[in-house]
Design an enzyme around this catalytic site. Structure first.
Site, PDB file in Angstrom:
ATOM      1  N   ASP A 178     -32.216  -8.332  26.279  1.00 33.57           N
ATOM      2  CA  ASP A 178     -32.727  -7.766  27.520  1.00 33.57           C
ATOM      3  C   ASP A 178     -32.661  -8.844  28.601  1.00 33.57           C
ATOM      4  O   ASP A 178     -33.083  -9.993  28.367  1.00 33.57           O
ATOM      5  CB  ASP A 178     -34.178  -7.288  27.351  1.00 33.57           C
ATOM      6  CG  ASP A 178     -34.697  -6.615  28.609  1.00 33.57           C
ATOM      7  OD1 ASP A 178     -34.483  -5.401  28.769  1.00 33.57           O
ATOM      8  OD2 ASP A 178     -35.314  -7.320  29.443  1.00 33.57           O
ATOM      9  N   GLU A 221     -31.151  -2.403  31.169  1.00 33.62           N
ATOM     10  CA  GLU A 221     -30.563  -3.736  31.062  1.00 33.62           C
ATOM     11  C   GLU A 221     -30.648  -4.264  29.639  1.00 33.62           C
ATOM     12  O   GLU A 221     -30.551  -5.471  29.401  1.00 33.62           O
ATOM     13  CB  GLU A 221     -31.254  -4.712  32.022  1.00 33.62           C
ATOM     14  CG  GLU A 221     -32.718  -4.953  31.765  1.00 33.62           C
ATOM     15  CD  GLU A 221     -33.647  -3.963  32.471  1.00 33.62           C
ATOM     16  OE1 GLU A 221     -34.851  -4.246  32.542  1.00 33.62           O
ATOM     17  OE2 GLU A 221     -33.161  -2.916  32.946  1.00 33.62           O
TER      18      GLU A 221
END
Length: 316
Positions: A178, A221
């Site tokens: 992430d 993301e």
């Protein structure tokens, strides 16, 4: 066949073998046809082989230097080149050549030109349809921004894993990355620059895993990497290498330079009951721990007993 001479439409197929199968396929087709004509024999053998060679040469030249996509115009040019094989009749004696030109010269020329155009047009249509279907199937399993696999492809991959009982493909590790504080990148530099960051991080990850591994855009993301047949310690080394490389990336926006970091969570799956879905869940929990521990670090959490195996170090 008449007095050892054979007239058919084989030149059409020989000429089209190159543009639609490649130069090597064109040569193989021509050689095979030439050998067949040699075995047939007869007084027209030499002229027949020469005609086959002309058709083969036309196809191979087109394969190497012609357009990638064929149109009626390009196919007409190829057909004209193929039709020149009729001049191989000149390799016979003058009386025979004259007689054959009058009897079959025009029909053979028309067959070659129209045959190449019509059959080539059909083959090109089939190729375009196949290419379009391949693109549609490819895009159905890909994220358009990062070109990584999407959740749909991941679900199919998980289903395939459940069918595996033994072997390296039945076990491995999940690494869930992430990008830290990605929202602040979008807020400060704009979503277009955020997309560049996401694509760059995705490329960095895919270039540091094997072709047999699976990289998926798991969330906004978040990027999940399925490391096939990989032990937990090896997965951790891979995650740490990627984390270090991402940390060194430098991005630019309006003369400003900035960098990003990633956090990673790792878990494992195997053929004895720890399915990929469970591993992803525990990798997500490990990632949550990495975020809470200060970001830019790697955490590992195995499914059995929720045991934390090892923690990563924060960057200096």
């Amino acid at each position: 066949m008449n007095s050892g001479y054979v007239f058919d439409a084989r030149a059409v197929f020989i000429a089209l073998a190159g543009p639609f199968g490649g130069a090597i396929a064109g040569v193989i087709t021509g050689v095979a046809a030439g050998l067949t004509r040699f075995l047939i024999g007869g007084s027209g053998t030499f002229a027949g082989i020469a005609g086959i060679a002309v058709a083969m040469a036309a196809g191979v030249i087109f394969a190497r230097f012609g357009p990638r996509r064929q149109t009626l115009r390009s196919l007409a040019i190829l057909g004209l080149g193929t039709a020149t094989m009729v001049f191989s009749l000149l390799l016979t004696d003058i009386d025979t050549a004259g007689s054959l030109f009058r009897r079959v010269g025009l029909p053979l020329t028309l067959v070659n030109i129209l045959g190449v155009m019509l059959l080539g047009y059909v083959l090109e249509g089939t190729r375009r349809g196949t290419d379009h279907l391949r693109v549609v199937e490819f895009n159905a399993d890909r994220d358009p921004l990062t070109n990584l696999f999407n959740r749909r492809a991941l679900a199919q991959f998980a289903q395939n894993l459940r069918r595996q009982e033994t072997g390296d493909t039945a076990h491995g590790c999940v690494v869930l990355f992430d990008i830290d504080r990605f929202k602040s990148v979008n807020d400060r530099y704009g979503h277009a620059r955020g997309d560049v960051v996401l694509r760059t991080v995705a490329d960095t990850i895919t270039h540091r895993v094997r072709r047999s591994d699976v990289a998926v855009r798991y969330g906004g993301e978040e990027i999940a990497v399925i490391l096939i047949g990989t032990a937990i310690d090896d997965a951790r080394r891979v995650a740490e290498q990627i984390r270090g490389v991402v940390e060194e990336l430098v991005f630019e926006h309006e003369n400003q330079h900035f960098s990003v970091t990633v956090s990673a969570g790792i878990s494992a799956f195997d053929a004895d009951g720890t399915q990929l879905e469970h591993a992803l869940d525990f990798a997500d929990r490990a990632l949550y721990r990495a975020k809470n521990a200060g970001r830019n670090r790697t955490e590992t959490l195995l499914v059995p007993g929720l045991e934390v195996v090892s923690t990563g170090s924060t960057a200096s």
